[in-house]
Design a protein around this motif. Structure first.
Motif, PDB file in Angstrom:
ATOM      1  N   THR A   1       0.829  -1.209   0.000  1.00 57.09           N
ATOM      2  CA  THR A   1       0.000   0.000   0.000  1.00 57.09           C
ATOM      3  C   THR A   1       0.865   1.261   0.000  1.00 57.09           C
ATOM      4  N   SER A   2       2.157   1.096   0.101  1.00 53.83           N
ATOM      5  CA  SER A   2       3.050   2.260  -0.023  1.00 53.83           C
ATOM      6  C   SER A   2       4.361   1.787  -0.631  1.00 53.83           C
ATOM      7  N   LEU A   3       5.072   2.759  -1.208  1.00 53.59           N
ATOM      8  CA  LEU A   3       6.359   2.435  -1.832  1.00 53.59           C
ATOM      9  C   LEU A   3       7.329   1.895  -0.783  1.00 53.59           C
ATOM     10  N   ASP A   4       7.332   2.530   0.386  1.00 53.83           N
ATOM     11  CA  ASP A   4       8.241   2.082   1.450  1.00 53.83           C
ATOM     12  C   ASP A   4       7.955   0.638   1.845  1.00 53.83           C
ATOM     13  N   GLU A   5       6.650   0.316   1.927  1.00 51.91           N
ATOM     14  CA  GLU A   5       6.290  -1.052   2.319  1.00 51.91           C
ATOM     15  C   GLU A   5       6.771  -2.049   1.249  1.00 51.91           C
ATOM     16  N   ALA A   6       6.583  -1.673  -0.023  1.00 49.18           N
ATOM     17  CA  ALA A   6       7.013  -2.562  -1.115  1.00 49.18           C
ATOM     18  C   ALA A   6       8.523  -2.781  -1.054  1.00 49.18           C
ATOM     19  N   ILE A   7       9.250  -1.694  -0.862  1.00 46.22           N
ATOM     20  CA  ILE A   7      10.720  -1.796  -0.872  1.00 46.22           C
ATOM     21  C   ILE A   7      11.213  -2.623   0.314  1.00 46.22           C
ATOM     22  N   GLU A   8      10.607  -2.399   1.450  1.00 47.61           N
ATOM     23  CA  GLU A   8      11.018  -3.186   2.624  1.00 47.61           C
ATOM     24  C   GLU A   8      10.763  -4.681   2.368  1.00 47.61           C
ATOM     25  N   ALA A   9       9.581  -4.979   1.805  1.00 45.83           N
ATOM     26  CA  ALA A   9       9.241  -6.391   1.555  1.00 45.83           C
ATOM     27  C   ALA A   9      10.175  -7.003   0.509  1.00 45.83           C
ATOM     28  N   LEU A  10      10.589  -6.191  -0.468  1.00 42.88           N
ATOM     29  CA  LEU A  10      11.478  -6.723  -1.516  1.00 42.88           C
ATOM     30  C   LEU A  10      12.881  -7.027  -0.996  1.00 42.88           C
ATOM     31  N   GLY A  11      13.158  -6.602   0.232  1.00 39.28           N
ATOM     32  CA  GLY A  11      14.417  -6.969   0.870  1.00 39.28           C
ATOM     33  C   GLY A  11      14.423  -8.417   1.350  1.00 39.28           C
ATOM     34  N   THR A  12      13.253  -9.056   1.384  1.00 38.14           N
ATOM     35  CA  THR A  12      13.153 -10.472   1.782  1.00 38.14           C
ATOM     36  C   THR A  12      13.865 -11.340   0.743  1.00 38.14           C
ATOM     37  N   PRO A  13      14.666 -12.318   1.165  1.00 33.01           N
ATOM     38  CA  PRO A  13      15.310 -13.194   0.162  1.00 33.01           C
ATOM     39  C   PRO A  13      14.275 -13.821  -0.777  1.00 33.01           C
ATOM     40  N   ASP A  14      14.580 -13.808  -2.063  1.00 35.38           N
ATOM     41  CA  ASP A  14      13.730 -14.401  -3.113  1.00 35.38           C
ATOM     42  C   ASP A  14      12.358 -13.752  -3.259  1.00 35.38           C
ATOM     43  N   ALA A  15      12.236 -12.481  -2.863  1.00 31.98           N
ATOM     44  CA  ALA A  15      10.969 -11.768  -3.113  1.00 31.98           C
ATOM     45  C   ALA A  15      10.984 -11.239  -4.542  1.00 31.98           C
ATOM     46  N   ARG A  16       9.794 -11.168  -5.168  1.00 32.29           N
ATOM     47  CA  ARG A  16       9.688 -10.607  -6.528  1.00 32.29           C
ATOM     48  C   ARG A  16       8.541  -9.618  -6.563  1.00 32.29           C
ATOM     49  N   ALA A  17       8.736  -8.506  -7.301  1.00 31.51           N
ATOM     50  CA  ALA A  17       7.650  -7.549  -7.515  1.00 31.51           C
ATOM     51  C   ALA A  17       6.686  -8.123  -8.553  1.00 31.51           C
ATOM     52  N   LEU A  18       5.408  -7.831  -8.384  1.00 34.84           N
ATOM     53  CA  LEU A  18       4.395  -8.178  -9.390  1.00 34.84           C
ATOM     54  C   LEU A  18       3.821  -6.870  -9.933  1.00 34.84           C
ATOM     55  N   ALA A  19       4.025  -6.641 -11.231  1.00 31.31           N
ATOM     56  CA  ALA A  19       3.446  -5.438 -11.863  1.00 31.31           C
ATOM     57  C   ALA A  19       2.270  -5.910 -12.715  1.00 31.31           C
TER      58      ALA A  19
ATOM     59  N   VAL B   1       5.627 -12.664  -3.182  1.00 32.61           N
ATOM     60  CA  VAL B   1       5.284 -11.825  -4.337  1.00 32.61           C
ATOM     61  C   VAL B   1       4.728 -10.512  -3.799  1.00 32.61           C
ATOM     62  N   VAL B   2       5.378  -9.413  -4.194  1.00 32.75           N
ATOM     63  CA  VAL B   2       4.984  -8.090  -3.699  1.00 32.75           C
ATOM     64  C   VAL B   2       4.244  -7.376  -4.819  1.00 32.75           C
ATOM     65  N   ASP B   3       2.929  -7.296  -4.678  1.00 36.82           N
ATOM     66  CA  ASP B   3       2.078  -6.684  -5.705  1.00 36.82           C
ATOM     67  C   ASP B   3       2.183  -5.162  -5.592  1.00 36.82           C
ATOM     68  N   ILE B   4       2.656  -4.519  -6.675  1.00 32.17           N
ATOM     69  CA  ILE B   4       2.848  -3.049  -6.617  1.00 32.17           C
ATOM     70  C   ILE B   4       1.740  -2.303  -7.371  1.00 32.17           C
ATOM     71  N   ASN B   5       0.678  -3.035  -7.761  1.00 30.36           N
ATOM     72  CA  ASN B   5      -0.344  -2.412  -8.615  1.00 30.36           C
ATOM     73  C   ASN B   5      -1.130  -1.288  -7.949  1.00 30.36           C
ATOM     74  N   ARG B   6      -1.117  -1.233  -6.608  1.00 31.05           N
ATOM     75  CA  ARG B   6      -1.857  -0.147  -5.935  1.00 31.05           C
ATOM     76  C   ARG B   6      -0.998   1.106  -5.749  1.00 31.05           C
ATOM     77  N   LEU B   7       0.236   1.078  -6.205  1.00 31.22           N
ATOM     78  CA  LEU B   7       1.129   2.221  -5.967  1.00 31.22           C
ATOM     79  C   LEU B   7       0.971   3.237  -7.103  1.00 31.22           C
ATOM     80  N   ASP B   8      -0.093   4.054  -6.964  1.00 34.12           N
ATOM     81  CA  ASP B   8      -0.428   4.989  -8.050  1.00 34.12           C
ATOM     82  C   ASP B   8       0.694   5.979  -8.341  1.00 34.12           C
TER      83      ASP B   8
END
Ligand SMILES: Cc1cc2nc3c(=O)[nH]c(=O)nc-3n(C[C@H](O)[C@H](O)[C@H](O)COP(=O)(O)OP(=O)(O)OC[C@H]3O[C@@H](n4cnc5c(N)ncnc54)[C@H](O)[C@@H]3O)c2cc1C
Length: 282
Positions: A12-30, A49-56
């Protein structure tokens, strides 16, 4: 086949996405147009899987200081149909028309295509041809990576763990341009594709930029071919020489779809056509 199990987070925020992507083997979903098939084929097995679709805030397209600034989450179709893109960087709009079908382009994102780094994909080569810059964000801040330094190999980029591609900055270009693509079926990934821009003063070539997709592990910028044209008359012979130099710079794979020699020969043919058309438009 179904995807292997993974955790899912809708950021729900860029910071949250970036923090989660620090997890080993995490991938962004666009847009999911590449990642979801890879998950279902179990060629990708992320832990998260870190869904970034809500990050307007990652979805924008604006002209700033002679450049086009594109948010990484901007859909292909929005860029392809933008009047600003068609007038400022028509090469980009034209190239996007070659990316899959409209349904794919309605979902697929600019950042997703670049991060996926398929050597046969159109967008990485276009960004290399246009000297684009990419903004990458992580918990420790932002950095800028030139497109020519971003692609390291097939599906390998300069993105590290915990980094998200957030913005693509493309200089406007004047002069002529052309896209020449060879694929087995309309809108398939390219067997070989060439993207060229040319600026002329009278009959003299002021600058030429040429990038080739599908002919090496990364998009190839044909710098020797560009140098051979710059400052001289753009005759048929000069174009033919540049086309040979562009082909010589390639390192094509050979596979079921086309042997390496054929791809190299096609790189020459498509470069010759692209340069002739770009010169006409310049
Ligand atoms: C039938 C079909 C035909 C296709 N034809 C073509 C074609 O002709 N040309 C072509 O180029 N492609 C083609 N593709 C591939 C596809 O269109 C693109 O690769 C896709 O649109 C990528 O964008 P996406 O937003 O869907 O990325 P996703 O699938 O969501 O992600 C792709 C990869 O990028 C990563 N990623 C996504 N966004 C970011 C970000 N902001 N920062 C860091 N990493 C990120 C993901 O983690 C994943 O590893 C085709 C796909 C299909 C299904």
């Amino acid at each position: 086949m179904k995807a292997a199990p993974f955790e899912y987070l809708r950021a729900t925020s860029l910071d949250e996405a970036i923090e989660a992507l620090g997890t080993p083997d995490a991938r962004a979903l666009a847009g999911g147009q590449s990642l979801v098939p890879l998950l279902n084929l179990r060629q990708a097995r992320p832990s998260l899987v870190v869904d970034i679709n809500r990050l307007d805030e990652l979805s924008f397209l604006r002209k700033e200081n002679g450049r086009l600034e594109i948010g990484a989450l901007t859909r292909h179709r929005a860029v392809e149909t933008s009047a600003v893109v068609r007038s400022e960087i028509p090469l980009l709009a034209e190239a996007l028309g070659h990316v899959g079908h409209v349904a794919i382009r309605n979902r697929g994102t600019i950042g997703g295509s670049l991060a996926h780094a398929d050597p046969a994909a159109e967008l990485p080569a276009v960004m290399v041809a246009l000297d684009a810059d990419f903004t990458v964000r992580s918990a420790s801040g932002e950095r800028t990576v030139a497109a020519r330094d971003f692609f390291l190999g097939p599906h390998r980029t300069a993105l590290g763990r915990g980094e998200l591609l957030t913005r693509i900055s493309v200089p406007s270009h004047r002069g002529g341009w052309a896209v020449e693509e060879l694929s087995r079926r309309s809108r398939d990934l390219a067997l070989v594709a060439v993207f060229a821009t040319v600026t002329m003063t009278g009959e003299v070539c002021e600058s030429a930029r040429i990038a080739v997709a599908g002919a090496g592990p990364t998009p190839i910028r044909a710098t020797a071919a560009e140098a051979s044209l710059t400052g001289g008359p753009m005759t048929g012979d000069a174009i033919a020489l540049a086309a040979e130099l562009a082909a010589a710079a390639t390192d094509p794979p050979g596979d079921l779809h086309a042997p390496a020699d054929y791809r190299r020969e096609m790189a020459a043919v498509l470069t010759r056509r692209a340069l002739a058309r770009a010169k006409e438009g310049a």
